[in-house]
Design a protein around this motif. Structure first.
Motif, PDB file in Angstrom:
ATOM      1  N   ALA A   1     -26.164  18.906 -14.472  1.00 52.92           N
ATOM      2  CA  ALA A   1     -24.912  19.110 -15.203  1.00 52.92           C
ATOM      3  C   ALA A   1     -25.081  18.686 -16.657  1.00 52.92           C
ATOM      4  O   ALA A   1     -25.479  17.558 -16.942  1.00 52.92           O
ATOM      5  CB  ALA A   1     -23.782  18.322 -14.545  1.00 52.92           C
TER       6      ALA A   1
ATOM      7  N   MET B   1     -26.156  19.642  -4.290  1.00 54.48           N
ATOM      8  CA  MET B   1     -27.002  19.258  -5.417  1.00 54.48           C
ATOM      9  C   MET B   1     -28.401  19.860  -5.261  1.00 54.48           C
ATOM     10  O   MET B   1     -29.030  20.283  -6.245  1.00 54.48           O
ATOM     11  CB  MET B   1     -27.097  17.738  -5.532  1.00 54.48           C
ATOM     12  CG  MET B   1     -25.778  17.050  -5.882  1.00 54.48           C
ATOM     13  SD  MET B   1     -25.013  17.618  -7.436  1.00 54.48           S
ATOM     14  CE  MET B   1     -23.644  18.598  -6.783  1.00 54.48           C
TER      15      MET B   1
ATOM     16  N   LEU C   1     -20.044  20.344 -13.910  1.00 54.66           N
ATOM     17  CA  LEU C   1     -19.618  20.019 -12.552  1.00 54.66           C
ATOM     18  C   LEU C   1     -18.434  19.060 -12.534  1.00 54.66           C
ATOM     19  O   LEU C   1     -18.380  18.127 -13.336  1.00 54.66           O
ATOM     20  CB  LEU C   1     -20.777  19.376 -11.768  1.00 54.66           C
ATOM     21  CG  LEU C   1     -21.997  20.260 -11.502  1.00 54.66           C
ATOM     22  CD1 LEU C   1     -23.107  19.438 -10.864  1.00 54.66           C
ATOM     23  CD2 LEU C   1     -21.646  21.453 -10.615  1.00 54.66           C
TER      24      LEU C   1
ATOM     25  N   ALA D   1     -17.169  15.983 -11.217  1.00 57.93           N
ATOM     26  CA  ALA D   1     -17.902  14.839 -10.672  1.00 57.93           C
ATOM     27  C   ALA D   1     -17.105  13.565 -10.930  1.00 57.93           C
ATOM     28  O   ALA D   1     -16.671  13.320 -12.050  1.00 57.93           O
ATOM     29  CB  ALA D   1     -19.283  14.729 -11.311  1.00 57.93           C
TER      30      ALA D   1
ATOM     31  N   HIS E   1     -21.873  10.168  -7.095  1.00 55.32           N
ATOM     32  CA  HIS E   1     -21.610  11.579  -7.395  1.00 55.32           C
ATOM     33  C   HIS E   1     -21.895  11.950  -8.848  1.00 55.32           C
ATOM     34  O   HIS E   1     -22.404  13.034  -9.129  1.00 55.32           O
ATOM     35  CB  HIS E   1     -20.164  11.926  -7.044  1.00 55.32           C
ATOM     36  CG  HIS E   1     -19.932  12.149  -5.584  1.00 55.32           C
ATOM     37  ND1 HIS E   1     -18.870  12.869  -5.087  1.00 55.32           N
ATOM     38  CD2 HIS E   1     -20.638  11.752  -4.495  1.00 55.32           C
ATOM     39  CE1 HIS E   1     -18.928  12.901  -3.764  1.00 55.32           C
ATOM     40  NE2 HIS E   1     -19.990  12.217  -3.388  1.00 55.32           N
TER      41      HIS E   1
ATOM     42  N   GLU F   1     -12.848  17.030  -4.478  1.00 60.97           N
ATOM     43  CA  GLU F   1     -14.134  16.370  -4.237  1.00 60.97           C
ATOM     44  C   GLU F   1     -14.088  15.472  -3.008  1.00 60.97           C
ATOM     45  O   GLU F   1     -15.131  15.123  -2.449  1.00 60.97           O
ATOM     46  CB  GLU F   1     -14.508  15.560  -5.483  1.00 60.97           C
ATOM     47  CG  GLU F   1     -15.944  15.145  -5.592  1.00 60.97           C
ATOM     48  CD  GLU F   1     -16.256  14.510  -6.931  1.00 60.97           C
ATOM     49  OE1 GLU F   1     -17.272  13.801  -7.024  1.00 60.97           O
ATOM     50  OE2 GLU F   1     -15.486  14.724  -7.896  1.00 60.97           O
TER      51      GLU F   1
ATOM     52  N   ILE G   1     -19.664  17.005 -17.331  1.00 63.03           N
ATOM     53  CA  ILE G   1     -18.957  16.734 -16.089  1.00 63.03           C
ATOM     54  C   ILE G   1     -17.461  16.717 -16.372  1.00 63.03           C
ATOM     55  O   ILE G   1     -17.023  16.374 -17.475  1.00 63.03           O
ATOM     56  CB  ILE G   1     -19.381  15.415 -15.419  1.00 63.03           C
ATOM     57  CG1 ILE G   1     -19.030  14.205 -16.300  1.00 63.03           C
ATOM     58  CG2 ILE G   1     -20.860  15.432 -15.068  1.00 63.03           C
ATOM     59  CD1 ILE G   1     -19.068  12.895 -15.558  1.00 63.03           C
TER      60      ILE G   1
ATOM     61  N   ASN H   1     -19.431  26.268 -12.236  1.00 65.31           N
ATOM     62  CA  ASN H   1     -18.885  24.964 -11.868  1.00 65.31           C
ATOM     63  C   ASN H   1     -18.532  24.992 -10.395  1.00 65.31           C
ATOM     64  O   ASN H   1     -18.226  26.044  -9.832  1.00 65.31           O
ATOM     65  CB  ASN H   1     -17.639  24.654 -12.710  1.00 65.31           C
ATOM     66  CG  ASN H   1     -17.306  23.176 -12.767  1.00 65.31           C
ATOM     67  OD1 ASN H   1     -17.618  22.423 -11.855  1.00 65.31           O
ATOM     68  ND2 ASN H   1     -16.657  22.758 -13.856  1.00 65.31           N
TER      69      ASN H   1
ATOM     70  N   SER I   1     -24.900  14.403  -9.973  1.00 63.86           N
ATOM     71  CA  SER I   1     -24.530  15.645 -10.654  1.00 63.86           C
ATOM     72  C   SER I   1     -25.351  15.835 -11.927  1.00 63.86           C
ATOM     73  O   SER I   1     -25.736  16.958 -12.261  1.00 63.86           O
ATOM     74  CB  SER I   1     -23.035  15.631 -10.984  1.00 63.86           C
ATOM     75  OG  SER I   1     -22.253  15.629  -9.807  1.00 63.86           O
TER      76      SER I   1
ATOM     77  N   GLY J   1     -28.091  17.767 -10.079  1.00 65.70           N
ATOM     78  CA  GLY J   1     -27.325  18.996 -10.260  1.00 65.70           C
ATOM     79  C   GLY J   1     -27.484  19.611 -11.630  1.00 65.70           C
ATOM     80  O   GLY J   1     -26.969  20.696 -11.891  1.00 65.70           O
TER      81      GLY J   1
END
Length: 510
Positions: A348, A303, A320, A322, A338, A290, A351, A285, A342, A346
């Motif tokens: 994820a 990312m 993540l 986010a 975001h 943020e 989140i 993570n 993510s 990303g």
């Protein structure tokens, strides 16, 4: 034609009604009885708290180990290491220390044991206790605590784990994924030493050849030692074993994303390496506020790092932080992408927070996409309130539920927040009038979306939880031979089966 006295007719009708109602009660399942009991005590806080303390809570999927330790324990850690404390700021300072006289500026932290003013001041500075809106925002006070008490946790991983899982067990949490930067930033320093290369493949090769594999091996070794010490602390495997021994623990490598990009890449790579080689580490993570400059400025680059390394290590899980943002905290355009990035870039699978989801571009489309991808949201209601000032109708929990996005209650930093899992459940019930079946669904989802390996106990989770064929008749009871074989092959399913037995025992009380 016979005559039936009116009084007899009334009495017979009453008897029939009682018999009918009794038959209805008898026909109710234990789950329905538990649900009715919860409904009956919603306006009785003491009974509600007792009920929620006892309810099985499954897994805590969003738990920062050091933020989960209460300040009282941190003071003990610091005192054992002979730290001093700044009397004005409550910042820990390395020895030598001043005397315990009240006029000194740098007393030994153990002086606080005999100075209740200093002791309480430290607890307030190291947590959200007694914080009130004023010169310092909740956001700033919350995150400032880590710099103040940070040195106290060095060398005290085992005691920290033991303290947190003992508390978790006593409130019926059975599984925790701890976020922790377990290498002490060794990988970050290596990244800075070797320097940046915008070619991710070359950067990875340089790090692996330059010592990152050795860092991974040393990290696994120290984690194994800390786990063993935590179990010793709790007397696991002895007749005097503490409740915490029953909690299953796994780790998420915690990347500090406010560092330079070469340090962030090195940490992310270490997280993927650990997730590939050490079963204690089930994923990674990205943490730290943020809204800070580097996480905002480098977000798309982070990312891209995850996207590349996910391709190299596709089996390593990613969750993540986010959307731990709110209007006014950052520019409006930084609220708009975001969470989607993510999930889509990303990779994820879960989140954390997801508070600003309705500020995202096409939020309804994003919610539907998250539901379709089965991306779970780790809901941290207390810290959302303390850090962002978002609670009640402003928190998106009901919106996620409305669109079928799976959610699970978690604690985030229960020590800093002065909360626990029971009070997170209490906040959820009181704020959103959640019925028992939804609490049970969230709890089941916490294990379903854990990063434990193996097949799920559930063949389907929507609209209802349906067990796999091998265990179709066994959930909540004793497993058949076929079910035993299925459970033996899956850590995830074993933890899920354990949760169902906990629910069976809990619901018998009502």
């Amino acid at each position: 034609m016979s005559f039936v006295p009116r009084s007899l007719t009334t009495r017979a009708i009453r008897i029939l009604i009682v018999v009918f109602l009794c038959s209805l009660v008898a026909a109710q399942t234990n789950e329905q009885k538990s649900a009715r009991y919860l409904d009956s005590i919603r306006r009785q806080p003491s009974l509600l708290l007792a009920f929620l303390h006892e309810i099985p809570k499954g897994g805590d999927l969003h738990n920062h180990l050091y933020g989960a330790v209460y300040a009282e324990d941190l003071i003990d850690f610091a005192a054992s290491d002979n730290f001093c404390v700044d009397r004005t700021t409550s910042q820990l300072i390395a020895p030598p220390c001043d005397s315990c006289q009240k006029y000194t500026s740098k007393p030994a932290i153990r002086c606080a044991y005999d100075d209740h003013v200093l002791y309480n001041q430290i607890i307030d500075a190291w947590s959200m206790r007694n914080w009130r809106p004023g010169d310092e925002s909740g956001h700033d006070h919350f995150f400032a605590t880590f710099d103040k008490f940070g040195p106290a946790v060095d060398g005290h991983v085992a005691e920290s784990v033991a303290s947190v899982i003992e508390r978790a067990a006593r409130e019926h949490v059975q599984y925790i994924e701890f976020m922790q930067t377990v290498d002490g930033l060794t990988s970050a320093r290596l990244g800075i030493k070797l320097g940046w290369d915008a070619d991710f493949s070359k950067m990875r090769e340089k790090l692996l050849a330059g010592g990152l594999k050795e860092i991974a091996a040393a990290t696994s070794k120290s984690m194994a030692e800390d786990d063993a010490r935590a179990r010793t602390e709790l007397k696991c495997g002895t007749p005097n074993a503490q409740p915490g021994c029953s909690v299953t623990v796994r780790y998420l490598y915690q990347v500090l994303r406010a560092l330079p990009h070469e340090a962030v890449f090195a940490q992310i790579l270490l997280g993927f390496e650990l997730g590939s080689t050490d079963p204690r580490f089930v994923g990674l993570n990205l943490v730290q506020p943020e809204d800070e400059y580097v996480p905002i400025h480098d977000f798309n680059e982070h990312m891209a790092m995850l996207d590349y390394l996910h391709g190299v290590y596709p089996k390593v899980h990613i969750t993540l932080h986010a959307g731990e943002l709110a209007m006014g905290l950052v520019k409006p355009e930084d609220l708009a992408f975001h969470i989607r990035a993510s999930v889509e870039r990303g990779h994820a699978e879960r989140i954390g927070h997801g508070v600003d989801v309705m500020y995202e571009k096409d939020p309804i489309g994003l919610l539907k996409e998250m539901a379709a991808r089965n991306v779970l949201v780790e809901m941290n209601l207390t810290s959302n309130d303390e850090i962002l000032g978002v609670s009640g109708d402003d928190d998106p929990l009901p919106v996620y539920m409305k669109y079928g996005v799976p959610v699970a209650i978690s604690t985030d930093d229960e020590g800093v927040s002065r909360s626990d899992m029971t009070h997170e459940y209490l906040r959820a019930v009181e704020s959103y009038n959640l019925p028992y079946v939804e609490l049970k669904r969230m709890t089941r989802q916490s294990i379903e979306h854990s990063f434990l390996p193996g097949a799920s106990l559930w063949a389907a989770t929507t609209p209802a939880f349906v067990p796999v064929q091998a265990c179709a008749s066994d959930v909540g009871g004793k497993p058949s031979h076929a079910c035993e074989e299925f459970l033996a092959a899956s850590e995830r399913a074993r933890e899920q089966f354990r949760l169902e037995n906990e629910f069976t025992n809990f619901e018998k009380k009502y």
